[in-house]
Scaffold this active site. Sequence first.
Site, mmCIF file in Angstrom:
data_model
loop_
_atom_site.group_PDB
_atom_site.id
_atom_site.type_symbol
_atom_site.label_atom_id
_atom_site.label_comp_id
_atom_site.label_asym_id
_atom_site.label_seq_id
_atom_site.Cartn_x
_atom_site.Cartn_y
_atom_site.Cartn_z
ATOM 1 N N GLY A 100 0.840 -1.193 0.000
ATOM 2 C CA GLY A 100 0.000 0.000 0.000
ATOM 3 C C GLY A 100 0.875 1.244 0.000
ATOM 4 O O GLY A 100 1.985 1.252 -0.539
ATOM 5 N N GLU A 101 0.383 2.305 0.604
ATOM 6 C CA GLU A 101 1.090 3.582 0.743
ATOM 7 C C GLU A 101 1.226 4.346 -0.574
ATOM 8 O O GLU A 101 1.654 5.487 -0.585
ATOM 9 C CB GLU A 101 2.496 3.398 1.319
ATOM 10 C CG GLU A 101 2.556 2.706 2.652
ATOM 11 C CD GLU A 101 3.986 2.557 3.179
ATOM 12 O OE1 GLU A 101 4.936 3.060 2.520
ATOM 13 O OE2 GLU A 101 4.156 1.946 4.239
#
Length: 362
Positions: free
Chosen positions: A327-328
């Site tokens: 993610g991120e």
Amino acid sequence: MTSPLGETIGAIRPVEPGPMAEARAHQDRLTKPSGSLGVLEDVAVRLAGIAGTCPPPLPAPAALAIFAADHGVHAQGVSPWPQEVTAQMVANFTAGGAVANAFAAEVGASVTVVDVGVAADLPPAPRLLARKVAYGTADLSQGPAMTEEQATAALTAGIEVARDLVEAGARCLVTGDMGIANTTASAALICAFTGRPAAEVTGRGTGVDDATYEHKIEIVRRGLRVNGIAEAGAAPEVPGEALRVLAAVGGLEHAAIAGFVLGAAAARVPVILDGVIAGAAALAAGGLAPDAIGYCLAGHRSAEPGHAVALAHLGLDPLVDLRLRLGEGTGGLLAHPLVSAAARVMHEVATFDSAGVADKAE
């Protein structure tokens, strides 16, 4: 008075077919075998349609926005990580210490972190925008995660972040997310918008054992059931129903990312989607404004099984497949140089005629 959400949806137009056809024809005149750049040729064509001109402008600089929020469903034991990690990772992003920061530095992208629903009061920090709608969502397995008013507020926050980044000079947006337990909400959204069963789209997120994984699938099923959403039913077809579904089983960061996509589309700027969270959010954005998906590029294919389902439903081909599941915005950032390269080819590669190179025999 028209709402910011309504105004944004009203401003979204389909990508333009004329420049896309021109871009496809130009690709065929370049000094390379036709189709030899594969998906990158499709990216260049998409960029021309987004910008409404051929060749399309270079999609740089890029701006990553990481939307952070917490989830009430965390109380059901669907993640091994404590909820406090969301706030702790926000601090890590603003300090420049996360993987997303390293990847952003590598590709020259700016990083903006948006608190749209972290279940804590966060101190002011560089690169942190305070757009908190609520201190996390309610538990989606017990009823709606958000009210429609909360979902609309989060959508609006995403729209405004996209608008501000574009006004500041960004020519490509990248989605990022942070929220412990957000893969559970993502699975529920993907079920709701694609009609696929929970067991097919629910993954292990940040890592759970077999017993927790089976429990997580059941929580997704329960969330759909208590919110009146068929597990294997038809996808929502009208904006009002799409908003209800987003509010019922989504997260505040999902809503904000959906707004971010809508804002990018209204500004005619490409948006690179990251992983399963962004894929789920894009399904909601598409439910609200189907033409918005024309402005999306799939940065990568996540290891989460629901992501492949979401991308197939959206009709998007991922540019990178490295089994990422962080993610991120990490996968979206890694894809940005490929998107830029696809556009640069259109500007700098000679045609057969201009280079004096013989084309293949007809």
